[in-house]
Design an enzyme around this catalytic site. Structure first.
Site, mmCIF file in Angstrom:
data_model
loop_
_atom_site.group_PDB
_atom_site.id
_atom_site.type_symbol
_atom_site.label_atom_id
_atom_site.label_comp_id
_atom_site.label_asym_id
_atom_site.label_seq_id
_atom_site.Cartn_x
_atom_site.Cartn_y
_atom_site.Cartn_z
ATOM 1 N N HIS A 23 10.552 -27.319 23.473
ATOM 2 C CA HIS A 23 9.058 -28.441 22.310
ATOM 3 C C HIS A 23 7.766 -27.793 22.845
ATOM 4 O O HIS A 23 7.186 -28.401 23.252
ATOM 5 C CB HIS A 23 9.263 -29.419 23.627
ATOM 6 C CG HIS A 23 9.976 -30.218 23.081
ATOM 7 N ND1 HIS A 23 10.874 -31.844 22.501
ATOM 8 C CD2 HIS A 23 11.599 -30.172 23.679
ATOM 9 C CE1 HIS A 23 12.381 -31.989 22.448
ATOM 10 N NE2 HIS A 23 12.358 -31.646 22.874
ATOM 11 N N ASN A 79 14.011 -38.234 22.627
ATOM 12 C CA ASN A 79 13.479 -37.914 21.112
ATOM 13 C C ASN A 79 13.416 -38.893 20.281
ATOM 14 O O ASN A 79 13.457 -40.148 20.641
ATOM 15 C CB ASN A 79 15.079 -36.669 21.016
ATOM 16 C CG ASN A 79 14.819 -35.538 21.887
ATOM 17 O OD1 ASN A 79 14.031 -34.962 22.312
ATOM 18 N ND2 ASN A 79 15.768 -34.982 22.111
ATOM 19 N N HIS A 119 8.949 -35.076 33.264
ATOM 20 C CA HIS A 119 10.020 -34.594 34.622
ATOM 21 C C HIS A 119 11.053 -36.079 34.282
ATOM 22 O O HIS A 119 9.969 -37.348 34.606
ATOM 23 C CB HIS A 119 9.779 -34.765 35.494
ATOM 24 C CG HIS A 119 11.205 -34.530 36.607
ATOM 25 N ND1 HIS A 119 12.064 -33.726 36.548
ATOM 26 C CD2 HIS A 119 10.864 -34.403 37.842
ATOM 27 C CE1 HIS A 119 12.650 -33.555 37.370
ATOM 28 N NE2 HIS A 119 11.708 -33.761 38.392
HETATM 29 FE FE1 HDE Z 1 14.494 -31.641 27.140
HETATM 30 N N1 HDE Z 1 13.641 -29.761 28.556
HETATM 31 N N2 HDE Z 1 15.908 -30.598 28.194
HETATM 32 N N3 HDE Z 1 15.675 -32.626 26.439
HETATM 33 N N4 HDE Z 1 13.121 -32.279 26.539
HETATM 34 C C1 HDE Z 1 12.484 -29.361 28.059
HETATM 35 O O1 HDE Z 1 10.736 -29.431 29.756
HETATM 36 C C2 HDE Z 1 16.225 -29.414 29.642
HETATM 37 C C3 HDE Z 1 16.745 -32.811 26.564
HETATM 38 C C4 HDE Z 1 12.999 -33.061 25.700
HETATM 39 O O2 HDE Z 1 6.368 -32.802 25.644
HETATM 40 C C5 HDE Z 1 11.670 -28.590 29.560
HETATM 41 O O3 HDE Z 1 9.009 -29.281 30.560
HETATM 42 C C6 HDE Z 1 17.425 -29.720 29.321
HETATM 43 C C7 HDE Z 1 17.712 -34.014 25.868
HETATM 44 C C8 HDE Z 1 11.080 -33.296 25.711
HETATM 45 O O4 HDE Z 1 6.405 -31.322 27.225
HETATM 46 C C9 HDE Z 1 12.874 -27.933 29.618
HETATM 47 C C10 HDE Z 1 18.311 -30.367 28.622
HETATM 48 C C11 HDE Z 1 16.147 -34.760 26.097
HETATM 49 C C12 HDE Z 1 10.703 -32.116 26.364
HETATM 50 C C13 HDE Z 1 13.851 -28.698 28.927
HETATM 51 C C14 HDE Z 1 17.572 -31.485 28.131
HETATM 52 C C15 HDE Z 1 14.854 -34.499 25.409
HETATM 53 C C16 HDE Z 1 11.138 -31.621 26.996
HETATM 54 C C17 HDE Z 1 10.659 -27.380 28.285
HETATM 55 C C18 HDE Z 1 19.691 -30.740 28.805
HETATM 56 C C19 HDE Z 1 15.888 -36.475 24.813
HETATM 57 C C20 HDE Z 1 9.044 -31.908 25.555
HETATM 58 C C21 HDE Z 1 9.631 -27.467 28.845
HETATM 59 C C22 HDE Z 1 19.919 -30.666 30.026
HETATM 60 C C23 HDE Z 1 16.409 -37.499 25.687
HETATM 61 C C24 HDE Z 1 8.277 -32.429 26.957
HETATM 62 C C25 HDE Z 1 9.545 -28.577 30.025
HETATM 63 C C26 HDE Z 1 6.747 -32.588 26.664
HETATM 64 C C27 HDE Z 1 10.947 -30.374 27.312
HETATM 65 C C28 HDE Z 1 15.191 -28.846 30.020
HETATM 66 C C29 HDE Z 1 18.221 -31.254 27.231
HETATM 67 C C30 HDE Z 1 13.689 -34.069 26.006
HETATM 68 C C31 HDE Z 1 12.894 -27.103 30.072
HETATM 69 C C32 HDE Z 1 17.663 -28.455 30.621
HETATM 70 C C33 HDE Z 1 18.507 -34.943 25.815
HETATM 71 C C34 HDE Z 1 10.992 -34.565 25.090
HETATM 72 O O5 HDE Z 1 12.629 -28.489 31.320
#
Ligand code: HDE
Length: 768
Positions: free
Chosen positions: A106, A179, A370
């Site tokens: 992202h 999402n 978070h």
């Molecule tokens: Fe994320 N995801 N994600 N994700 N995600 C990040 O956090 C992660 C997942 C989503 O505008 C990271 O600050 C794991 C689902 C958005 O700053 C990180 C798993 C959904 C954003 C991270 C998922 C999301 C992130 C990268 C599986 C939809 C952007 C930078 C267990 C419900 C937030 C950060 C923004 C961002 C980890 C799966 C949505 C690495 C480990 C499912 C919208 O922490």
């Protein structure tokens, strides 16, 4: 700080003293949304951090005024630079350290401020303070993003869009990090690094940028049958939105609502855009990536600057605890939706985005979401993907934002007061006063105190757990195909065609034949017709069986047969709310904020232009003029118009519709401009609405679109081509507006396809 006095007309969970019976506690109240400073408490709270240099002297970071910002300090004007030049060193050092790591996923995003209002109290379901009182405006900051690309990558990648909302509630920050697609690729967080490594540019050559169309992604997917439902969404037009303002948002996981009495229910969150649900064509997306890679960012920015504030309704699907196991899928499985036909979405409030950030880095880049940021009244479930996220989001900020104090960065600060015994660390801003930084203490009268549950103190839902510690996937997670089939069956014909073409494109970019074949086998599990048509596009046959069983990513000592995907007979075979085109939640009406291109040159029909502009603007659209050159153009009656774009700086993909007015001289000039002819042809190919009046009709003829006769009539039977030589502008305008409201005229695709996609051939064949 410009905090206003809080007179607390709201949920009013006041003062630690009541809970703790201690006299030393400050009298500060928990700020409520409304009545806390101005209309938006978070914007007020940010104000001491804003800097404005108008009318000010240039200075160093120490506040010393700078006299010469052109030359470094040297030993002679041709000599070496002196070490003592603290001004040069400070400036260069800061510059050298300007970059922070981009988000690991992202990375590419755009943000905006706004507020959320609940329609009526949700007290029956949740005690969350921001969901109680319709008079409260809870400030929000929203960041939309793509997943795979780097910070500078194109907005129009085929990808999931992040939809992350930070609510600055009076009980602390609540982040709904969702999402624009309601399901996810994988069921367990432990697969996330694999998924992301597979989709990101390949590690040996860092190719391709912001694209899933490459071997490693499809290699992974072809071995992960659980991803098939999500893959259907990602290959659909949902993954190439027309605008960030025209897409849905989803919390994806099942969460919990808890009410004041401690009763819990399951809840799924939805965001429903008031501007409807619209995508672009893949050909358009690729062209947009070149013409304007910031297309979505610019669109959001300009809408807010123009006062066209985007709005979404927050929807919830609520499920009683007793119904947890009453579905044909597991509520904890993030690869599944609850179809809206089974549990309706109740719309409970509205979010409005009404202010662009002042500074992209300070706000959009530094905002830290978070999934663990929740408030009393909302809680997690055991969805194994959500559980992993609860670890990841806090962890990732420590590196990205450089330490444990990122919550003090202005955009991340809650408007609720923060008091605890955490101390120090890099870049600490807070000046914690007093002798004690531990608890229990007697020296500070025990402060800060724990809050009772009746004082907004958070207590986790006391879920009963009686289980063995085990690394295992629940058998209730094994139906990987039924909802993928449901999604495909729920699409209109043009949408199905787009999905098939998307697979042909993506798998066509895969260089390893066995990966393509494995994917065809998986697609055949979703829909045989789909698999056959993709196979045809790839010049392959659908394999009847695989060399190895599906679901191979299981421990060596587990019998693979036990974990083979299982189809469950679904309750529904179609769910119209999954289609963008035929979705009953989003009737195609209104053209607010749509961009309409007027193609003109000197001598244009100024009366027609004025009337059409007025009609479109009254309907909320934004007309723009595109001409062979920039500058002032003069119409037939000497009215003037400023060209907003030339054919070099504008392109049809930037607009929703095209109008070609009359004016013999203007039309003659346009006819001799190849880019103008290309403009309407491309708009036609992308199924957009095109209107022409008087001599403008001849221009369409020249472009290959056959013209009509005297009255308003339709070109072929296409409701998206409106021509009139009699210049009854009002009638044309009304028809034009109604046609633009349809977004696209997909029937045209079939017409064009029957002529091999060639507009010229189609019209030549169609002529008399
Ligand atoms: Fe994320 N995801 N994600 N994700 N995600 C990040 O956090 C992660 C997942 C989503 O505008 C990271 O600050 C794991 C689902 C958005 O700053 C990180 C798993 C959904 C954003 C991270 C998922 C999301 C992130 C990268 C599986 C939809 C952007 C930078 C267990 C419900 C937030 C950060 C923004 C961002 C980890 C799966 C949505 C690495 C480990 C499912 C919208 O922490």
């Amino acid at each position: 700080m410009a905090k206003g006095k809080n007179t607390s007309n709201s949920v009013n969970k006041t003062k630690a003293s009541k809970a703790t019976n201690n006299e030393n506690v400050s009298n500060q109240e928990i700020p409520s949304g409304a009545g806390y400073g101005s209309d938006n408490a978070k914007l007020d709270e940010l104000s001491p951090n804003r800097e404005e240099s108008a009318g000010e002297f240039l200075s160093t970071n120490q506040g010393v005024r700078i006299n010469d910002n052109q030359n470094s300090l040297k030993a002679g004007n041709r000599g070496p630079t002196l070490m003592e030049d603290f001004i040069l060193r400070e400036k260069i050092t800061h510059f050298d350290h300007e970059r922070i790591p981009e988000r690991v996923v992202h990375a590419r995003g755009s943000g905006a401020h706004g507020y959320f209002e609940v329609y009526e109290s949700m007290a029956e379901y949740t005690k969350a303070a921001f969901l109680q009182d319709p008079s409260i405006k809870t400030p929000v900051f929203v960041r939309f993003s793509t997943v795979a690309g780097s910070r500078g990558s194109t907005d129009l990648a085929r990808d999931v869009r992040g939809f992350a909302v930070k609510f600055y509630t009076q009980e602390g920050n609540y982040d709904l990090v969702g999402n624009n697609i309601p399901v996810f690729f994988i069921q367990d967080a432990i697969k996330f690094p694999d998924l992301i490594h597979a989709v990101k540019p390949e590690p040996h050559n860092e190719i391709p940028q912001a694209a899933s169309a490459h071997d490693t992604f499809w290699d992974f997917i072809s071995l992960m049958p659980e991803s098939m439902h999500m893959i259907m969404w990602v290959m659909s037009d949902r993954a190439i939105p027309r605008s960030l303002r025209m897409m849905e948002g989803f919390g994806v996981h099942t969460f919990r609502f808890i009410n004041e009495r401690g009763k819990a229910r399951f809840v799924k969150f939805h965001w429903k855009p008031l501007l409807g649900l619209h995508g672009v064509l893949w050909d358009e997306a690729q062209k947009l990536s070149g013409k304007d890679p910031d297309f979505h960012r610019r669109d959001l920015w300009e809408a807010i600057e123009n006062g066209d504030f985007p709005q979404w309704e927050l929807g919830v699907q609520i499920v009683e605890e007793k119904d947890e196991h009453s579905f044909d899928f597991d509520l904890l499985d993030p690869t599944k939706i609850i179809p809206e036909e089974i549990v309706p979405v109740q719309r409970i409030g509205k979010m409005t985005l009404n202010r662009n950030p002042d500074n992209f880095f300070a706000e959009t880049e530094q905002v830290a979401f978070h999934t663990g940021n929740i408030v009393p009244g909302i809680d997690f479930t055991n969805d194994p993907l959500l559980q992993g996220r609860l670890f990841s989001y806090l962890d990732t900020q420590l590196l990205r934002l450089g330490g444990p104090n990122f919550h003090e960065i202005p955009i991340n600060r809650p408007i609720a007061p923060v008091h605890n015994n955490q101390r120090d660390g890099f870049m600490r801003q807070t000046i914690n006063r007093g002798q004690t930084s531990y608890e229990p203490n007697s020296l500070k009268g025990g402060c800060p105190f724990q809050a009772g549950v009746d004082m907004s103190g958070f207590n986790s839902f006391a879920e009963r757990i009686d289980a063995r510690k085990i690394r295992e996937r629940s058998p209730s997670f094994l139906d990987h195909f039924s909802q993928a089939t449901l999604f495909f069956n729920s699409q209109s014909e043009p949408e199905q065609n787009h999905i098939i073409r998307a697979f042909c494109f993506e798998l066509g970019k895969v260089e390893t034949p066995p990966i393509r074949e494995r994917m065809l086998f998986l697609l055949a599990q979703v829909d045989k017709g789909l698999a056959n048509r993709v196979a045809e596009g790839l010049g392959l046959a659908v394999p009847s069986k695989l060399e190895k069983p599906l679901n191979m990513s299981i421990p060596a000592d587990v019998d693979p047969k036990r974990l083979q995907p299982k189809r469950v007979k679904p309750e529904l075979t179609e769910s119209p709310t999954l289609s963008m085109v035929e979705n009953p939640n989003f009737p195609k009406e209104g053209i607010q904020t749509r961009k309409v291109a007027f193609l003109i040159a000197d001598g244009f029909d100024d009366a027609a232009v004025a009337e059409m502009k007025q009609a479109l603007m009254t309907a909320g659209a934004h007309p723009c003029t595109i001409a062979p050159r920039l500058g002032i153009l003069t119409g037939e009656n000497k009215e003037i118009a400023n060209a907003d774009f030339s054919f070099l700086t504008g392109a049809s993909v930037l607009f929703d519709a095209v109008y070609v007015p009359g004016g013999e001289k203007s039309v003659a000039a346009l006819k001799s401009e190849p880019e103008a002819l290309n403009f309407v042809n491309e708009a036609y190919k992308h199924c957009k609405t095109i209107a022409a009046t008087d001599a403008g009709v001849e221009f369409l003829e020249e472009a290959g679109l056959r013209a009509g006769s005297e009255k308003v009539e339709r070109q072929t039977s296409d409701p998206g081509v409106i021509v009139s030589r009699s210049a009854d502008l009002q009638t044309v305008a009304t028809e034009f507006i109604n046609a633009i409201a349809q977004h696209r005229h997909w029937g045209r695709e079939a017409f064009l396809n029957s002529y091999g996609g060639s507009i010229a051939r189609a019209f030549a064949a169609g002529a008399d």
